[in-house]
Design a protein around this motif. Structure first.
Motif, mmCIF file in Angstrom:
data_model
loop_
_atom_site.group_PDB
_atom_site.id
_atom_site.type_symbol
_atom_site.label_atom_id
_atom_site.label_comp_id
_atom_site.label_asym_id
_atom_site.label_seq_id
_atom_site.Cartn_x
_atom_site.Cartn_y
_atom_site.Cartn_z
ATOM 1 N N HIS A 121 -4.248 2.423 -5.694
ATOM 2 C CA HIS A 121 -3.684 2.490 -4.350
ATOM 3 C C HIS A 121 -2.178 2.693 -4.356
ATOM 4 O O HIS A 121 -1.443 2.129 -3.538
ATOM 5 C CB HIS A 121 -4.101 1.253 -3.550
ATOM 6 C CG HIS A 121 -5.586 1.165 -3.420
ATOM 7 N ND1 HIS A 121 -6.324 2.021 -2.623
ATOM 8 C CD2 HIS A 121 -6.488 0.385 -4.060
ATOM 9 C CE1 HIS A 121 -7.597 1.751 -2.754
ATOM 10 N NE2 HIS A 121 -7.735 0.764 -3.625
ATOM 11 N N GLY A 163 0.835 -1.186 0.000
ATOM 12 C CA GLY A 163 0.000 0.000 0.000
ATOM 13 C C GLY A 163 0.866 1.231 0.000
ATOM 14 O O GLY A 163 2.064 1.137 0.254
ATOM 15 N N ASP A 208 -4.939 0.789 2.381
ATOM 16 C CA ASP A 208 -4.916 2.206 2.018
ATOM 17 C C ASP A 208 -5.849 2.947 2.960
ATOM 18 O O ASP A 208 -6.916 2.433 3.306
ATOM 19 C CB ASP A 208 -5.352 2.395 0.554
ATOM 20 C CG ASP A 208 -4.891 3.755 0.013
ATOM 21 O OD1 ASP A 208 -4.320 4.551 0.799
ATOM 22 O OD2 ASP A 208 -5.090 4.011 -1.174
#
Lengths: 267, 240
Positions: free
Chosen positions: B233, B39, B210
């Motif tokens: 993301h 992420g 995220d």
């Protein structure tokens, strides 16, 4: 890397002195310094005897006599502090100077006192220099712990030693970054005003402090993650060998004898 | 070995300044499983890792490590079960010598001298750094420091290994040998990383985070093939 090498007094080696247990070297060095400070003024033969001791130990340690003597010059500023004694101790006058309208009288006893203090501080620094050059810090810490230095203090010294290098590197990177952007145009003077440069330097010091604070936070977290609970724990030391005990006892005895000798000479 | 060494339920965590770092994270990891946590920066990955060790405690939700709830009462046990390897080895290696650092965890577990020495040697063997026992951590290369940092948690014989960005800042050879090392380690592992090539090669399951939430959780091949998901993301699909 370069930072660390100029920071540590330790010089790796495999001499007899290097191999000696730090728990013998540290107490003997402390005892040596203590003995030197208890010596009366003006016992020159004893000073020479002690100088022979430190120099032969330095020769045995194979760190190089020139380097050893150069490092022991660290004692010079201490001798400087004793300089006024030359003129303030009353006694027979050897010489008179006139300085800025002040009349200074150099006295015999003053000269003896000053020379003694200079030699004594030089000898003490020699012992410390020799120990620092032949004992790595982790071992020295072990010895200090064996001498009952509080564990917390030993842990703090260990952490300081560990992160000193990291800090020096960090400061070096900051300086390099500044250097890299400190160009100049042709014909124009290099660098801004003094106040501006002072502000830049202040900002660098500040950011170094902040980075260190943040790092200390992360180090603490890393310690917590491995079980640290606020109490400093360490391993028990391995026992001192009979030979090491012997050397320690012989060294202390020798120093006691020297002290006795000096007292006898004065009496 | 516990059948589900890591169990996270609806975890919510807010930093003192009000920033909501985790907003209801639920995750379960099976024994021996190796998962990737990916992420963008600020997604909450590092915050989640610190929760696993009880260094940060959630405002709500719960975490269980090998059946033990992470709470002040179990903290010492949990920290022995979870080996947390930080991103910067200079933060992790705080002792004067390599031996002292690797022995730190075992000393705090109150083990005997013989057992501590045995653990230190076994941990250094596991990372192929047996000869570094007496070295000073400062003088090692970044790759060597990373290996020693892993040894410092292996010596605690943890059930779960948690690594934050293990391959960051390594040259290709050091990265390659670290990946091989991670492959050899049998423990359950959670690895937060941006190195998707390593994820594809090493970690069968991937969790995308995220904004403090789990966005996707599934087989690595499937997640890395979803270009739209990765792009949304802050990640980049691998070219080949």
């Amino acid at each position: 890397m370069s930072g660390a090498n100029s920071l540590t007094p330790f010089l790796a080696g495999s001499s007899l002195i290097h191999a000696l247990d730090a728990r013998v070297k540290v107490p003997l060095t402390l005892a040596f310094i203590l003995t030197v400070s208890f010596l009366p003024f003006g016992v020159w033969p004893v000073y020479v005897l002690l100088l022979a001791l430190t120099v032969s130990a330095a020769l045995l340690s194979e760190i190089g006599l020139a380097r050893f003597l150069r490092r022991s010059l660290l004692a010079l500023p201490f001798a400087l502090a004793a300089l006024p004694l030359l003129f303030t101790i009353p006694g027979e006058a050897l010489a008179r100077f006139s300085l800025f309208g002040l009349t200074l009288t150099l006295s015999g006893p003053g000269l003896v006192r000053f020379a003694s203090i200079a030699v004594k501080s030089w000898l003490s620094v020699q012992a410390a220099v020799l120990m620092a050059a032949t004992t790595d810090l982790p071992e020295m810490l072990l010895a200090l712990r064996a001498l009952k230095l509080p564990r917390l203090l030993a842990a703090v010294i260990g952490l300081m030693w560990r992160y000193l290098f990291v800090l020096v590197d960090e400061a070096g990177r900051l300086l390099r970054a500044r250097e890299a952007r400190s160009g100049s145009r042709e014909g124009a003077p290099r660098g801004g005003g003094l106040a501006w440069r002072a502000r830049v330097a202040g900002g660098m010091a500040g950011s170094l402090l902040l980075r260190s604070l943040e790092r200390s936070d992360r180090v603490y977290t890393a310690m917590l993650a491995r079980g640290y609970d606020g109490e400093v724990r360490s391993l028990p030391h391995p026992p001192l060998s009979a030979r090491a005990w012997g050397i320690l006892a012989a060294g202390l005895l020798l120093l006691a004898l020297i002290l006795f000798l000096s007292r006898w000479m004065v009496a | 070995m516990h059948h589900s060494p890591v169990l996270i339920e609806n975890l919510v965590f807010r930093y003192p300044d009000g920033h909501a770092a985790l907003q209801g994270v639920t995750l379960s990891v099976a024994a021996g499983e190796k998962i990737a946590l990916v992420g963008p920066n600020g997604a909450g990955k590092s915050t989640l890792l610190l929760q696993l060790n009880g260094i940060l405690t959630p405002q709500s939700g719960r975490i269980e490590i090998c059946g033990l709830e992470v709470n002040p009462k179990n903290l010492a046990r949990v920290r022995a079960l979870v080996g947390l390897v930080f991103q910067l080895p200079d933060d992790q290696l705080f002792s004067p010598t390599v031996y002292d650092d690797v022995a730190f965890g075992p000393i705090y577990q109150g083990l005997t001298r013989e057992e501590i020495d045995r653990r230190v040697e076994a941990a250094l063997d596991a990372v192929h750094m047996r000869d570094y026992l007496k070295r000073t951590s400062y003088h090692l290369s970044v790759g060597e420091k990373k290996r020693i940092a892993i040894a410092t948690v292996l010596s605690m014989q943890p059930e779960v290994l948690v690594l934050d960005e293990p391959t960051a800042g390594l040259d290709p050879r050091a990265r390659r040998s670290l990946i091989e090392l991670l492959r050899e380690l049998p423990q359950t592992a959670i690895i937060a990383t941006h190195d998707l090539a390593m994820v594809r090669e090493l970690l069968p399951r991937t969790v995308v985070m995220d904004g403090g939430r789990v966005i996707a959780d599934g087989p690595t091949a499937q997640i890395l093939a979803d270009e739209a998901l990765l792009e949304a993301h802050g990640l980049e699909a691998l070219k080949c």
